[in-house]
Design an enzyme around this catalytic site. Sequence first.
Site, PDB file in Angstrom:
ATOM      1  N   ASP A 213       0.830  -1.212   0.000  1.00  0.00           N
ATOM      2  CA  ASP A 213       0.000   0.000   0.000  1.00  0.00           C
ATOM      3  C   ASP A 213       0.862   1.259   0.000  1.00  0.00           C
ATOM      4  OD1 ASP A 213      -2.516   1.257  -0.052  1.00  0.00           O
ATOM      5  OD2 ASP A 213      -2.531   1.527   2.118  1.00  0.00           O
ATOM      6  N   SER A 237      -7.038   5.431  -0.383  1.00  0.00           N
ATOM      7  CA  SER A 237      -7.256   4.135  -1.030  1.00  0.00           C
ATOM      8  C   SER A 237      -8.724   3.761  -0.931  1.00  0.00           C
ATOM      9  CB  SER A 237      -6.406   3.059  -0.351  1.00  0.00           C
ATOM     10  OG  SER A 237      -5.040   3.400  -0.383  1.00  0.00           O
ATOM     11  N   GLN A 287      -5.031  -1.467  -7.268  1.00  0.00           N
ATOM     12  CA  GLN A 287      -5.726  -0.577  -6.333  1.00  0.00           C
ATOM     13  C   GLN A 287      -6.361   0.586  -7.087  1.00  0.00           C
ATOM     14  OE1 GLN A 287      -3.822   2.596  -3.644  1.00  0.00           O
ATOM     15  NE2 GLN A 287      -4.109   0.900  -2.209  1.00  0.00           N
TER      16      GLN A 287
END
Length: 300
Positions: A213, A237, A287
Amino acid sequence: MGMTEQDLSPESLIQGLTTLLDVETLDTDLYRGARKPGGRGRVFGGQVIAQALMAASKSTDVDRVPHSLHAYFMRPGNEDFPVVYRVVRDYDGGSFSTRRVIAQQQGVPILNMAASFHKMEPGLSHQDTMPDMPDPDSLPSETAWRQQTLHLVPEKFHSFFLTPRPIEFRSLDPAAWLRSDKLPPQQNSWFRAVAPLGDDPQLHRAVLAYASDMQLLGTCARPHGLSWMRGELMTASLDHAVWIHDDFRADDWLLYCTDSPWAGRGRGMNRGKIFSRDGRLVASVAQEGLIRVMKGRKEG
């Protein structure tokens, strides 16, 4: 009490990370993730994903390792509270197990995740080729480049920017995201845990999920020369998916290659490939994130 130099050693940083990710068992399929010491504001999304994966792993036979996870962020986590994880055992077959995890704070869900575990077996094999990159040992350390580029960072972020981290990244132009240059929507960075992690493969996979991430969402901002640190962007996110293809060590260098094929409508799509130092493709990542231009700024 302030942190001492010993507290900031690589070994202490990794001990803190492994303690953070090793969730506490409260009851059958119910776990609690610790708060990050000194954490303020919003919980890092990679932390919630990694803790959720560790919770799911604790409910699964040890001969099955996670090979994929799909998570949706619903609300920002709050560093003032621990995160509670409830695991649902959806399926246990001959080779695969699937789990659902609900992460919540104060009774409110902040993340939903589905994860699949596989009993490793041989099979047909092919993969993408790892791009050429200088050896990580030939690149400046993260500590060195952060100190050299501190003048590009707003003063209110200096302490955060210089804080030692348990995961180190090295790239050809690590400070590119601090400048207003408009760059191609792709980047390659080496990363690894700053000290040995031991030999538990579940922990290495959780650390990869944690690190995946990082760097990723910023890829879709590169073509626009804008930065959240200068107050030009609002980013978050929205979802996160990881496919783990093969064994690896997260305390050895891994190459994270990211690209962004699209951005628009206040969202940006980002993809990643993670290679081991010997050229094996060990994981893939995807993502979508929120990427809004703040009022008073114009997208270039």
